[in-house]
Design an enzyme around this catalytic site. Structure first.
Site: not given
Ligand SMILES: *Cc1c(COP(=O)(O)O)cnc(C)c1O
Length: 405
Positions: A232, A147, A261
């Protein structure tokens, strides 16, 4: 107030909220009006323990006094200049975040998906300009179950049908390999591979932790093959796992940290790609940008977040409390729970289907004053604010035990 008026107020606000929004979410029927630390209060004054923390955007809890103080002060001074002009919060933020990551340069954006897009663009440009990949041939390797956000490019390499179906056509240039399988990743690398984009732990996937040695192996292979590694850490990073970065658990330093985040302290969206000059230096003026990226309010809050993380106390706290979280959850295995995965203050809990769906468990938890979120049907993810007290966490886990037991 009588019980019936209490019910009516929250229910009415919930219905009003649902009536005029696209149904791209399926929220629990709670309407929050106020929150502090790990506790949220609804429109009727009912209190709930927050075990989701805004999907880890609230690692420091709701209304953290220092973050609020900084945000309030900055609001009265300057909020936005655009990057056409430099503002006085920018240098501190980039220097502090760069130092936290041990990297030269910071490219600030707003949302996580934008930071992922940024990392993709940077890895591709590096692939052409530094590695010498032929025009438009660059490939990026991603993992199954990933994700990385919701843009059309990103959902194009998701394997979740909900995220992906009927949003095509998708951008080419992504190769998916099974998560946790180092041999498959190594075999997928070709002279056209610019980079590997990977979550060190898959949060949305259900807190999926790869086998020991996997991340270190990915680092070793990517270094050997002249391929960039982008981690990520949007959900896993910034204290959640008991270390500053989830990669730290295997002493892995990626080429690009992708952050978001918690970087915005739960106050403003702040994301960033952090890398050395030989990587981020491929971007020249006009080649990438964002109107709000790196704005003064975001930088002030982001700097304060890095200040909170720098001494390591939040990381140690997550690490210490992880022991209790693991013990308590493992004691539920065979008693309504079929599997648990814990790293720091982060847990994926697979509910026995005989107990009910993840959603049903979350609804039952809500009735007991605990807010958590299901993911992928039968899994519940716990990501309490790192400021949660041991007593509160223990109480929340009592509620879970009662619901599944
Ligand atoms: C939440 C998340 C995203 C996307 O972040 P947004 O601020 O919602 O665009 C990307 N990668 C990971 C691992 C995430 O948990």
């Amino acid at each position: 107030m009588t019980a019936s008026t209490i019910d009516t107020s929250a229910a009415r606000e919930f219905d009003r909220a649902e009536a005029r929004t696209a149904h791209n979410y399926h929220p629990l029927p709670v309407v929050v009006a106020h929150a502090e630390g790990a506790w949220m209060t609804d429109v009727d004054g009912r209190r709930y323990l927050d075990l989701l923390a805004g999907y880890s955007a609230l690692n420091f809890g709701h209304s953290h006094p220092r973050l609020l103080e900084v945000a309030h002060a900055q609001l009265d001074k300057l909020t936005l200049t655009s990057r056409a002009f430099v503002h006085d919060q920018f240098a501190d933020f980039t220097a502090k975040l760069g130092d936290l990551c041990g990297k030269d340069l910071v490219l600030p954006m707003n949302t996580g998906a934008e930071a992922v897009e940024t990392a993709i663009k940077v890895m591709r440009k590096w692939g052409y300009q530094v590695k010498g990949i032929a025009t438009d041939q660059a490939e990026i390797i991603v993992a199954s179950g990933n994700f990385h956000g919701r843009t059309t490019t990103i959902v194009g390499f998701s394997d979740d049908p909900d995220a992906r179906d009927d949003f095509g056509p998708f951008a080419p240039g992504f190769v998916t390999v099974p998560y946790g399988d180092l041999g498959a990743l190594e075999a997928a690398i070709t002279p056209r591979t610019a980079g590997v984009l990977i979550e060190p732990i898959q949060g949305e996937g259900g807190v999926v932790i790869p086998p020991p040695g996997y991340l270190a192996g990915v680092r070793e292979v990517t270094l050997r093959e002249n391929v960039l590694l982008a981690a990520d850490e949007i959900q896993a990073g910034l204290g959640r796992t008991g270390r500053t970065f989830a990669c730290d658990h295997e002493d892995v330093v990626p080429d690009l940290y992708v952050l978001g985040k918690a970087l915005g302290g739960g106050i403003v969206p702040v994301s960033a790609v952090v890398a050395d000059r030989d990587v981020l230096g491929v971007l020249k003026p006009g080649q990438h940008g964002s109107t709000f990226g790196g704005n003064a309010l975001a930088c002030a809050v982001g700097s304060a977040v890095v200040d909170l993380l720098a001494p390591g106390d939040f990381q140690r706290r997550a690490d210490d409390m992880s022991v209790m979280l693991r013990e308590r959850l493992e004691s539920l295995v065979g008693r309504g729970v079929v599997g648990v995965r814990v790293r720091g203050l982060w847990a994926g809990i697979d509910i026995d289907p005989a107990v009910g769906s993840g959603r049903q468990v979350c609804e039952a938890l809500m009735a007991r004053g605990v807010l958590a979120k299901d993911t992928h049907g039968s899994t519940i993810r716990l990501a309490p604010p790192l400021v949660i007290s041991e007593d509160d966490l223990g109480w929340g886990l009592d509620q879970l035990a009662a619901v599944v037991g």
